[in-house]
Design an enzyme around this catalytic site. Structure first.
Site, PDB file in Angstrom:
ATOM      1  N   SER A 185       0.830  -1.204   0.000  1.00  0.00           N
ATOM      2  CA  SER A 185       0.000   0.000   0.000  1.00  0.00           C
ATOM      3  C   SER A 185       0.858   1.246   0.000  1.00  0.00           C
ATOM      4  O   SER A 185       2.038   1.226   0.332  1.00  0.00           O
ATOM      5  CB  SER A 185      -0.894   0.016   1.239  1.00  0.00           C
ATOM      6  OG  SER A 185      -0.072   0.246   2.363  1.00  0.00           O
ATOM      7  N   LYS A 186       0.221   2.313  -0.352  1.00  0.00           N
ATOM      8  CA  LYS A 186       0.822   3.631  -0.447  1.00  0.00           C
ATOM      9  C   LYS A 186       1.507   4.041   0.862  1.00  0.00           C
ATOM     10  O   LYS A 186       2.523   4.712   0.861  1.00  0.00           O
ATOM     11  CB  LYS A 186      -0.296   4.614  -0.805  1.00  0.00           C
ATOM     12  CG  LYS A 186       0.126   6.041  -0.961  1.00  0.00           C
ATOM     13  CD  LYS A 186       0.580   6.323  -2.371  1.00  0.00           C
ATOM     14  CE  LYS A 186       1.236   7.679  -2.449  1.00  0.00           C
ATOM     15  NZ  LYS A 186       2.319   7.748  -3.411  1.00  0.00           N
TER      16      LYS A 186
END
Ligand code: GLU
Length: 483
Positions: free
Chosen positions: A256-257
């Protein structure tokens, strides 16, 4: 094979791996690799997303030979005999397929309102039973359906899936998987806006485009029974399904970011080279031989084996990518290396040869092109601050160091332009001729040229700086030591 992203945002780095695996499989069997844009969910469409997908793939060098593509002016176009490749342009085909499924009683009209479906969901949640459609419209009579359609009632079309029994599927990566039909919802295949959902659109397109291998993200495993149901309803030959392992953060959560970049373009913009990205991504879930880590795109095409892809999630180790980039930077032809790094250097210096030598001098110390900025800076600066590090070696006195520099100056004045190893041989030869202590000579020379405790070797420094700049720095150091 096909890579079939939805244009709902930038191309995710995980999507690049999916595209790559599809490309490898197609190339190794002389097949075609298609880029299809799945834009049937109009509410999630993001302006510029298709461009970002095409440009990112192009910059990395994963090139579809059929489907949607972008020209050098940034214009999207399509090529190939199986188009259109933009899914929303195939809506008529999808609707016709849905109609056929309805006629075959493998799908049905559903007129349930969203209020009814919300209530149903709430009741099921309260009762702790799986939330799914209860099949209210499965048994509507032909007359009911006709009159509802005639009065313009809103509808969707749903698959009429078996209510009991199991389905077994074969996945090229995951092996055999069994599903209970009772847990699978009557999937909507045509939405009330008239567009097909992914489940119908992708399967019909895959069939029409003669896709033999459906290689896609893990999130689609659970939907595969519905997809097989569609294929079998039409009597089509099943493709090979392969669901890729998840990409994980180092803490094993889903990539994820929050823990790093996920947009493909961010990696390219930062200077990760196509060779490194392809090498790195191909090994996220696959290992050709076990004793090597560096593979070219061509080698991967011949070595890749879909059946040997790991089932378990693959950790996205950014440090490994960094290391790989470093390796690829080191083996770049010199002109390419200069082209890659030169743009980062903003300076008033006019001597291009000198700038190029600075870049070459730091090549083994960078893993990203932008890192040259900081490393080259000490070479470009005019004046050096000598107070930080002693110019004298260990027990050498400052006077001795100064005299050594004066003597070295004489040698350097007479030097021709030569390469680093020749410089090294020449200076070392002078050291032994004069019976100097190595440390007492090379240390003052290196510090005089760099002003730093740690730097490149004095020979590299001489080569990078050239005679004039070197002499100027040695003079400043001699001056400093006088003081
Ligand atoms: N449009 C789907 C997605 O972006 C494609 C999945 C597939 O490859 O079939 O997830």
């Amino acid at each position: 094979t096909r890579f079939a992203p939805s244009p709902t945002g930038f191309l995710h780095i995980g999507g690049v791996r999916t595209a790559l695996y599809n490309e490898l499989v197609a190339r190794q069997s002389d097949g075609d690799f298609i880029l299809r844009i799945e834009d049937t969910d109009q509410t999630r469409f993001v302006e510029g997303a298709t461009e970002d997908i095409c440009v990112s793939l192009k910059r990395i060098g994963i090139l579809p030979n059929e489907g949607v593509w972008i020209d050098d002016d940034g214009k999207i176009f399509e090529r190939g005999l199986y188009g259109p490749y933009t899914q929303s342009k195939r809506t008529e085909k999808h609707r016709a397929y849905a109609q056929q499924l309805v006629e075959m009683r493998r799908a049905y009209y559903c007129f349930c309102s969203s209020e009814r479906l919300d209530d149903l969901r709430k009741t099921q949640t309260l009762a702790h039973i799986p939330t799914m459609y209860d099949g209210a419209c499965r048994t509507l009579s032909a007359e009911d359906i006709q009159s509802k359609l005639a009065s313009g009632e809103k509808y969707v079309i749903r698959l009429k899936l078996p209510r009991e029994g199991t389905i077994q599927m074969q996945d090229a990566i995951l092996g055999e998987i069994k599903f209970d039909w009772s847990l699978i919802d009557d999937q909507i295949i045509i939405k009330s806006d008239g567009f097909a959902t992914y489940h119908l659109a992708a399967m019909c397109d895959d069939h029409d485009m003669e896709i033999t291998h459906v290689i896609r993200a893990n999130e689609w495993v659970a939907s595969t029974p519905k997809h097989i149901f569609i294929y079998e309803s039409f009597g089509w030959e099943l493709p090979i399904f392969a669901h890729l392992p998840l990409l994980l953060n180092p803490d094993h959560s889903k990539l994820s970011k929050r823990q790093g970049d996920v947009a493909a373009h961010e990696y390219i913009d930062k200077g990760y080279m196509p060779e490194a990205l392809i090498n790195f991504l191909s090994l996220l879930g696959f290992n050709p031989t076990g004793d090597r880590e560096l593979y070219s795109h061509e080698e991967l095409i011949s070595l890749f084996d879909l059946t040997k892809v790991n089932k378990a999630g693959a950790v996205f180790n950014a440090e490994k990518l960094h290391w790989m980039n470093e390796q690829y930077i080191r083996i770049l032809p010199i002109e390419k290396y200069i082209a890659l790094t030169r743009e980062f250097i903003v300076t008033e210096e006019k001597d291009e040869i000198f700038i190029q030598r600075c870049l070459i001098g730091v090549r083994d110390r960078i893993s990203l092109p932008s890192q040259v900025v900081e490393l080259v800076q000490p070479f470009l600066q005019q004046d050096i601050e000598y107070s930080q590090v002693s110019i004298a070696w260990k027990k050498q006195t400052l006077d001795e160091a100064r005299n050594r520099l004066i003597a070295l100056r004489e040698i350097i004045v007479g030097l021709q332009d030569m390469g680093v190893s020749e410089l090294e041989a020449y200076i070392k030869n002078s050291i032994s001729e004069k019976k100097w202590v190595v440390g007492e000579t090379l240390w003052p020379l290196r510090v005089a040229l760099s002003g730093e405790e740690k730097s490149s070797s004095p020979f590299e420094l001489l080569w990078i700086l050239g005679k004039e700049r070197s002499l100027k720095r040695i003079d400043s150091a001699i001056d400093f030591l006088k003081g």
